[in-house]
Each structure stands twice: as structure tokens, then as C-alpha cells.
Design a protein around this motif. Structure first.
Motif, PDB file in Angstrom:
ATOM      1  N   UNK A 119       0.663  -1.250   0.040  1.00 50.15           N
ATOM      2  CA  UNK A 119       0.128  -0.039  -0.013  1.00 50.15           C
ATOM      3  C   UNK A 119       0.730   1.370   0.004  1.00 50.15           C
ATOM      4  N   UNK A 120       1.837   1.274   0.785  1.00 49.38           N
ATOM      5  CA  UNK A 120       2.647   2.491   1.011  1.00 49.38           C
ATOM      6  C   UNK A 120       3.728   2.744   0.282  1.00 49.38           C
ATOM      7  N   UNK A 121       4.394   1.514  -0.346  1.00 52.83           N
ATOM      8  CA  UNK A 121       5.592   1.663  -1.195  1.00 52.83           C
ATOM      9  C   UNK A 121       5.299   1.200  -2.671  1.00 52.83           C
ATOM     10  N   UNK A 122       5.001  -0.005  -2.872  1.00 60.55           N
ATOM     11  CA  UNK A 122       4.930  -0.556  -4.337  1.00 60.55           C
ATOM     12  C   UNK A 122       3.966   0.110  -5.030  1.00 60.55           C
ATOM     13  N   UNK A 123       2.821  -0.031  -4.664  1.00 59.91           N
ATOM     14  CA  UNK A 123       1.602   0.555  -5.493  1.00 59.91           C
ATOM     15  C   UNK A 123       1.895   2.029  -5.952  1.00 59.91           C
ATOM     16  N   UNK A 124       2.366   2.844  -4.824  1.00 58.11           N
ATOM     17  CA  UNK A 124       2.578   4.417  -5.348  1.00 58.11           C
ATOM     18  C   UNK A 124       3.626   4.447  -6.391  1.00 58.11           C
ATOM     19  N   UNK A 125       4.720   3.492  -6.189  1.00 60.53           N
ATOM     20  CA  UNK A 125       5.944   3.523  -7.303  1.00 60.53           C
ATOM     21  C   UNK A 125       5.172   3.221  -8.560  1.00 60.53           C
ATOM     22  N   UNK A 126       4.590   1.939  -8.869  1.00 54.31           N
ATOM     23  CA  UNK A 126       3.827   1.765  -9.923  1.00 54.31           C
ATOM     24  C   UNK A 126       2.830   3.109 -10.395  1.00 54.31           C
ATOM     25  N   UNK A 127       1.947   3.435  -9.660  1.00 51.27           N
ATOM     26  CA  UNK A 127       1.134   4.490 -10.152  1.00 51.27           C
ATOM     27  C   UNK A 127       1.918   5.716 -10.755  1.00 51.27           C
ATOM     28  N   UNK A 128       3.211   6.071  -9.979  1.00 50.68           N
ATOM     29  CA  UNK A 128       4.211   7.103 -10.559  1.00 50.68           C
ATOM     30  C   UNK A 128       4.639   6.872 -11.890  1.00 50.68           C
ATOM     31  N   UNK A 129       4.891   5.543 -12.186  1.00 51.87           N
ATOM     32  CA  UNK A 129       5.484   5.047 -13.533  1.00 51.87           C
ATOM     33  C   UNK A 129       4.587   5.170 -14.618  1.00 51.87           C
ATOM     34  N   UNK A 130       3.235   4.876 -14.195  1.00 54.38           N
ATOM     35  CA  UNK A 130       2.091   4.684 -15.130  1.00 54.38           C
ATOM     36  C   UNK A 130       1.582   6.025 -15.603  1.00 54.38           C
ATOM     37  N   UNK A 131       1.603   6.944 -14.612  1.00 53.43           N
ATOM     38  CA  UNK A 131       0.958   8.334 -15.078  1.00 53.43           C
ATOM     39  C   UNK A 131       1.760   9.491 -15.007  1.00 53.43           C
ATOM     40  N   UNK A 132       3.085   9.387 -14.679  1.00 51.69           N
ATOM     41  CA  UNK A 132       3.900  10.605 -14.977  1.00 51.69           C
ATOM     42  C   UNK A 132       4.596  10.645 -16.585  1.00 51.69           C
ATOM     43  N   UNK A 133       3.921  11.617 -17.164  1.00 50.71           N
ATOM     44  CA  UNK A 133       4.273  11.646 -18.796  1.00 50.71           C
ATOM     45  C   UNK A 133       5.685  11.991 -18.979  1.00 50.71           C
ATOM     46  N   UNK A 134       6.240  12.543 -17.938  1.00 52.56           N
ATOM     47  CA  UNK A 134       7.533  13.039 -18.217  1.00 52.56           C
ATOM     48  C   UNK A 134       8.561  11.972 -18.613  1.00 52.56           C
ATOM     49  N   UNK A 136       8.389   9.602 -20.471  1.00 55.31           N
ATOM     50  CA  UNK A 136       8.091   9.286 -22.027  1.00 55.31           C
ATOM     51  C   UNK A 136       7.562   7.632 -21.935  1.00 55.31           C
ATOM     52  N   UNK A 137       6.659   7.401 -21.574  1.00 49.98           N
ATOM     53  CA  UNK A 137       6.048   6.169 -21.137  1.00 49.98           C
ATOM     54  C   UNK A 137       5.775   5.443 -22.623  1.00 49.98           C
ATOM     55  N   UNK A 138       6.145   4.372 -22.859  1.00 46.99           N
ATOM     56  CA  UNK A 138       5.994   3.375 -24.170  1.00 46.99           C
ATOM     57  C   UNK A 138       4.832   2.719 -23.881  1.00 46.99           C
ATOM     58  N   UNK A 139       4.081   2.323 -25.036  1.00 43.53           N
ATOM     59  CA  UNK A 139       3.035   1.302 -24.918  1.00 43.53           C
ATOM     60  C   UNK A 139       3.254  -0.039 -23.864  1.00 43.53           C
ATOM     61  N   UNK A 140       4.177  -0.577 -24.445  1.00 45.29           N
ATOM     62  CA  UNK A 140       4.464  -1.817 -23.579  1.00 45.29           C
ATOM     63  C   UNK A 140       4.780  -1.533 -22.207  1.00 45.29           C
ATOM     64  N   UNK A 141       5.276  -0.489 -21.730  1.00 50.45           N
ATOM     65  CA  UNK A 141       5.390   0.019 -20.354  1.00 50.45           C
ATOM     66  C   UNK A 141       4.116   0.252 -19.871  1.00 50.45           C
ATOM     67  N   UNK A 142       3.440   0.889 -20.389  1.00 50.66           N
ATOM     68  CA  UNK A 142       1.916   1.275 -19.797  1.00 50.66           C
ATOM     69  C   UNK A 142       1.104   0.026 -19.865  1.00 50.66           C
ATOM     70  N   UNK A 143       1.284  -0.845 -20.595  1.00 52.89           N
ATOM     71  CA  UNK A 143       0.348  -2.039 -20.488  1.00 52.89           C
ATOM     72  C   UNK A 143       0.901  -2.972 -19.151  1.00 52.89           C
ATOM     73  N   UNK A 146      -0.062  -1.467 -15.856  1.00 50.95           N
ATOM     74  CA  UNK A 146      -1.436  -1.562 -15.628  1.00 50.95           C
ATOM     75  C   UNK A 146      -1.719  -2.957 -14.830  1.00 50.95           C
ATOM     76  N   UNK A 147      -1.228  -3.867 -15.622  1.00 53.83           N
ATOM     77  CA  UNK A 147      -1.263  -5.078 -14.887  1.00 53.83           C
ATOM     78  C   UNK A 147      -0.775  -5.145 -13.796  1.00 53.83           C
ATOM     79  N   UNK A 148       0.381  -4.545 -13.492  1.00 54.80           N
ATOM     80  CA  UNK A 148       1.319  -4.750 -12.024  1.00 54.80           C
ATOM     81  C   UNK A 148       0.142  -4.007 -10.936  1.00 54.80           C
ATOM     82  N   UNK A 149      -0.401  -2.849 -11.492  1.00 52.98           N
ATOM     83  CA  UNK A 149      -1.227  -1.983 -10.417  1.00 52.98           C
ATOM     84  C   UNK A 149      -2.567  -2.891 -10.449  1.00 52.98           C
TER      85      UNK A 149
END
Length: 208
Positions: A119-134, A136-143, A146-149
Motif C-alpha cells: 500500500x505505501x511503497x509498491x503501489x505508489x511507485x507503479x502509479x508514478x511510473x504509469x501516470x508521469x508523462x515526463x 516518456x512512457x511507451x505502450x509496452x510499459x503502460x500495459x 497497468x497489469x502490475x497496478x
């Protein structure tokens, strides 16, 4: 390998504070003993099982995408991504180990540690990687993010429900043990006090 005792005590205290249902005072039926109740969560265990096989794929995909876009990132994001990958990998190994131990062996401190890490570490980390457009998220990364989240969100909910059941079972078991000990070994002080109080009026009548 198990958690250090000071950490286990802190996690146990945290679990009793957060997950104990104050509305439950004991078992629903007089003969209902919690010892035979299986508290391990099958949905949580299935999620952890598939998570173990999915994590190497997530890690490999993220590392490959990072290598491809590394030269296009600013120095700030380069440092952040490398740091996140190292920390997320270490946290995930510890998190999955605690999840397996806590769920299969019904250990509250380990499962509470798993829930907190998720709850406090892993989920916020993955959400940061998923929604931070800075980044330069690639389609494979986004997919894969999302599954990990989705895995993490489900595990937070399932572990919360399982922890509530475990903590309430332990609380009920503790109350039943206290009740059994009171039945087997009644406190003699009250009985002797009651006899003395009855004897005093009788002695007074005898002198009269």
C-alpha cells in the motif's frame, strides 16, 4: 528466515489497532471454536502465485524500455528511474516473501508487513511510473504497469480482508482462553471474602 522480534511486535500491535473489529466480542455460537477455521485466502494466494511469474516479465520489459529511451530522458528522470528500478526490485522480493509466509502460515506480522509494503511503497511507485508523462512512457510499459497496478490493488484489498479475519480470530481465541482459565481456576479471594462477610453477622447473632 523470519522477521526480527522488535519488528514483529510492532507489526502485531499495528494489526491489533487497525484490523480488530471492536463490534465482535466473541464467537457467534457458544460452541464455535476458532481453532479449526482456515483463514488463509485462496484468492490472495493465487494472486501472489501469478505475481511471482509476472514480475520477471515486468522487470525485463521495463529495463528494455528504459534502455531504449534512456538517451532521450533528462538527467533528473534518468536518476529517478534507475533508483525506482533498484528499490522496486528489492521491495518486490521482500513483499512477495512476506505475503507467502503471512498468508500460508497465517502469520499476522508478516501479512501486515506485506500489506504495508504494497500500500505505501509498491503501489505508489507503479502509479508514478504509469501516470508521469515526463518519463516518456511507451505502450509496452503502460500495459505492464497497468497489469502490475491491478495485481497490487487486488492484493491490498484481499490482504486487508484476510488480516481482519486473522486478527479477530486471535482476539476471540484469547478471550476464550481467558474464559476457560477462569472456569478451571476460579479466583479464591472473592469466595473467601464472601464467606467472611456471611460469618460476621452470624457471629454477632451468636453473642446476642
Amino acid at each position: 528466515m523470519s522477521l526480527p522480534q522488535p519488528l514483529r511486535r510492532r507489526l502485531s500491535s499495528f494489526s491489533r489497532t487497525v484490523f480488530t473489529d471492536s463490534r465482535r466480542t466473541g464467537p457467534q455460537y457458544p460452541g464455535d471454536r476458532p481453532d479449526s477455521e482456515m483463514l488463509s485466502s485462496l484468492p490472495l494466494q493465487m494472486s501472489l502465485y501469478f505475481n511471482v511469474y509476472f514480475f520477471p516479465f515486468w522487470w525485463l520489459s521495463t529495463v528494455v524500455m528504459l534502455q531504449l529511451k534512456y538517451s532521450f530522458l533528462s538527467d533528473y528522470y534518468k536518476f529517478i528511474l534507475v533508483t525506482i528500478m533498484v528499490l522496486a526490485s528489492l521491495i518486490e522480493v521482500i513483499r512477495l516473501y512476506l505475503g507467502y509466509m503471512g498468508n500460508l502460515q497465517e502469520k499476522v506480522p508478516e501479512l501486515a508487513g506485506f500489506w504495508l509494503l504494497t500500500l505505501l511503497l509498491q503501489l505508489p511507485t507503479i502509479l508514478f511510473l504509469l501516470f508521469n508523462e515526463g518519463l516518456k512512457i511507451q505502450p509496452l510499459e503502460r500495459a505492464v504497469h497497468i497489469i502490475f497496478a491491478l495485481f497490487l490493488t487486488f492484493q491490498v484489498i484481499a490482504a486487508f480482508v484476510t488480516l481482519k479475519r486473522m486478527v479477530n480470530k486471535l482476539a476471540t481465541h484469547f478471550r476464550l482462553n481467558e474464559f476457560d482459565q477462569l472456569e478451571e481456576h476460579p479466583v479464591p479471594y472473592f469466595y473467601s471474602l464472601d464467606k467472611e462477610e456471611r460469618a460476621v453477622p452470624m457471629a454477632g447473632r451468636g453473642h446476642g
